[in-house]
Design a protein around this motif. Structure first.
Motif, PDB file in Angstrom:
ATOM      1  N   LEU A  98      -0.950   4.888  -0.989  1.00 13.84           N
ATOM      2  CA  LEU A  98      -2.403   4.844  -1.244  1.00 13.84           C
ATOM      3  C   LEU A  98      -2.121   6.492   0.300  1.00 13.84           C
ATOM      4  CD1 LEU A  98      -3.426   1.298  -0.296  1.00 13.84           C
ATOM      5  CD2 LEU A  98      -4.215   2.540  -1.825  1.00 13.84           C
ATOM      6  N   SER A  99      -3.393   6.764   0.217  1.00 16.41           N
ATOM      7  CA  SER A  99      -2.782   7.840   1.471  1.00 16.41           C
ATOM      8  C   SER A  99      -3.341   7.020   2.403  1.00 16.41           C
ATOM      9  CB  SER A  99      -4.536   8.639   1.084  1.00 16.41           C
ATOM     10  OG  SER A  99      -5.595   8.202   1.410  1.00 16.41           O
ATOM     11  N   CYS A 140     -13.099  -0.153   1.143  1.00 16.49           N
ATOM     12  CA  CYS A 140     -11.775  -0.445   0.257  1.00 16.49           C
ATOM     13  C   CYS A 140     -11.565   0.154  -0.990  1.00 16.49           C
ATOM     14  CB  CYS A 140     -10.368  -1.570   0.611  1.00 16.49           C
ATOM     15  SG  CYS A 140      -9.775  -1.638   2.023  1.00 16.49           S
ATOM     16  N   GLY A 141     -13.526   0.108  -1.378  1.00 17.75           N
ATOM     17  CA  GLY A 141     -14.095   0.086  -2.484  1.00 17.75           C
ATOM     18  C   GLY A 141     -14.914  -1.185  -2.758  1.00 17.75           C
ATOM     19  N   PRO A 179      -7.824   5.800  -5.581  1.00 19.88           N
ATOM     20  CA  PRO A 179      -8.734   6.872  -5.855  1.00 19.88           C
ATOM     21  C   PRO A 179      -9.562   5.924  -7.115  1.00 19.88           C
ATOM     22  CG  PRO A 179      -7.120   8.030  -5.493  1.00 19.88           C
ATOM     23  CD  PRO A 179      -6.409   6.773  -5.070  1.00 19.88           C
ATOM     24  N   GLY A 215       0.827  -0.790  -0.290  1.00 22.65           N
ATOM     25  CA  GLY A 215       0.054   0.032   0.000  1.00 22.65           C
ATOM     26  C   GLY A 215       0.776   1.645   0.217  1.00 22.65           C
ATOM     27  N   LEU A 248      -7.064   2.035   6.758  1.00 22.12           N
ATOM     28  CA  LEU A 248      -8.450   0.867   5.788  1.00 22.12           C
ATOM     29  C   LEU A 248      -7.777  -0.183   5.564  1.00 22.12           C
ATOM     30  CD1 LEU A 248     -11.034   3.123   3.914  1.00 22.12           C
ATOM     31  CD2 LEU A 248     -11.463   1.671   7.088  1.00 22.12           C
ATOM     32  N   VAL A 249      -7.391  -0.312   4.693  1.00 21.54           N
ATOM     33  CA  VAL A 249      -5.890  -1.898   4.206  1.00 21.54           C
ATOM     34  C   VAL A 249      -5.628  -2.660   5.059  1.00 21.54           C
ATOM     35  CG1 VAL A 249      -4.627  -2.839   2.504  1.00 21.54           C
ATOM     36  CG2 VAL A 249      -6.294  -0.940   1.398  1.00 21.54           C
ATOM     37  N   SER A 302      -7.640  -0.654  -4.025  1.00 27.92           N
ATOM     38  CA  SER A 302      -8.057   0.912  -3.156  1.00 27.92           C
ATOM     39  C   SER A 302      -8.013   2.046  -3.530  1.00 27.92           C
ATOM     40  CB  SER A 302      -7.585   0.413  -1.952  1.00 27.92           C
ATOM     41  OG  SER A 302      -8.174  -1.178  -1.549  1.00 27.92           O
ATOM     42  N   ARG A 349      -6.144   5.752   3.602  1.00 24.71           N
ATOM     43  CA  ARG A 349      -6.846   4.019   2.942  1.00 24.71           C
ATOM     44  C   ARG A 349      -5.873   3.140   3.302  1.00 24.71           C
ATOM     45  NH1 ARG A 349     -10.465   3.156  -1.162  1.00 24.71           N
ATOM     46  NH2 ARG A 349     -12.098   4.872  -0.061  1.00 24.71           N
TER      47      ARG A 349
END
Ligand SMILES: CC(C)=CCC/C(C)=C/CC/C(C)=C/COP(=O)(O)OP(=O)(O)O
Length: 286
Positions: free
Chosen positions: A45-46, A114-115, A162, A40, A52-53, A160, A49
């Motif tokens: 990834l931000s 995550c989506g 954007p 990640g 979350l992952v 995950s 995010r």
């Protein structure tokens, strides 16, 4: 007699909470969660995010680890297996099942946050791992859930992002191959014990020698895919990693005659080198 054994064994464990914590397979839980977080970070990834992952993978791994120990508790107890808190009576099997269920329930919203696609891919991987615990572990397809689970990690990470792109094919292929290697390496030290308990997964069918000989194959294949898969010229650093990975993959099984966990250590070294390759070349990520 059985009760006496259980209470003596239970006394070896520091307490129920510790027994529950240790019955989740803490090493693999930490390793897979750290692997997902590293991918990640590499994917950019931000922080939110990434968290979350990490939380989704942690919950999924905890559910898989607890389910594994709870399901195996009876067989492990009959085989007199050490180092298994539920089998030794340090924590009630029902409590381990409960923890597995709670972690699984938490895993669903965390994954989907995550989506939709990312979460679905991750939940499919967790479902495959539960299937391993409940059914496939004792069959010739024991390697398949590992391949599915590790192939899913790059997908969870890139989906995950954007724009939610799919990962490059070689990241998925390398993940699947490393998953197979993780299964062979993880099972190798316990093959005889497992066989005595009636488990007949792929490594048990191959036997310790066959498994030791097979282990370098997925390790080398994963490294080769990562070196040769991306378009463009292969740089000297990648060739050096390929050679070093080859040496570690082959040396581990050879040293395994003297050190029980050498093949697993070699596999971990190659997996680490592959991760460096993946991150260094940015190949996993769109
Ligand atoms: C990303 C993702 C979901 C990956 C999961 C891959 C997967 C199938 C993991 C299984 C982990 C596990 C609890 C192994 C114990 O195996 P064992 O029962 O053979 O070993 P043991 O007897 O020592 O407990």
């Amino acid at each position: 007699m059985g009760g006496a054994r259980t209470s003596t064994a239970a006394a070896r464990w520091p307490g129920r909470a510790a027994g529950l914590a240790l019955s989740c397979h803490p090493g693999p839980v930490a390793a897979v969660t750290a692997l997902a977080c590293t991918l990640g970070v590499g994917a950019g990834l931000s922080p939110a995010r990434l968290a979350l992952v990490g939380a989704a993978v942690l919950a999924g791994q905890l559910s898989v680890g607890w389910c594994n120990d709870a399901f195996d508790a009876g067989r492990d107890a009959r085989a007199g297996r050490r180092g298994k808190p539920a089998a030794e009576g340090a924590v009630p099997v029902r409590a381990v099942w409960g923890a597995a269920a709670v972690a699984l329930v938490l895993c669903v919203p965390l994954s989907l946050a995550c989506g939709l696609l990312a979460g679905t891919v991750h939940l499919a991987a967790v479902a495959a791992a539960w299937l391993y615990n409940l059914r496939l572990k004792a069959t010739a397809l024991s390697w398949l859930p590992y391949a599915v689970g590790f192939a899913a990690l790059p997908s969870l990470v890139t989906l995950s992002l954007p724009e939610a792109p799919w990962p490059r094919w070689w990241a998925v292929a390398a993940g699947a191959l490393l998953g197979v290697a993780a299964h062979l390496g993880d099972t190798l030290p316990d093959i005889e014990e497992d066989r005595a308990a009636g488990v007949r997964g792929l490594p048990h069918r191959l036997g310790a020698t066959g498994t030791r000989l097979l282990l370098p194959v997925p390790l080398l294949a994963a490294t080769a895919v990562l070196v040769l898969g991306p378009p463009g010229p292969v740089d000297a650093r990648s060739v050096a990693v390929l050679v070093l990975a080859g040496a570690a993959a082959l040396l581990g099984p050879v040293l395994g005659r003297w050190w029980r966990k050498a093949a697993l250590a070699g596999a971990v070294a190659v997996a680490a080198a592959d991760l460096v390759l993946l991150l260094g070349r940015g190949t996993a990520l769109p």
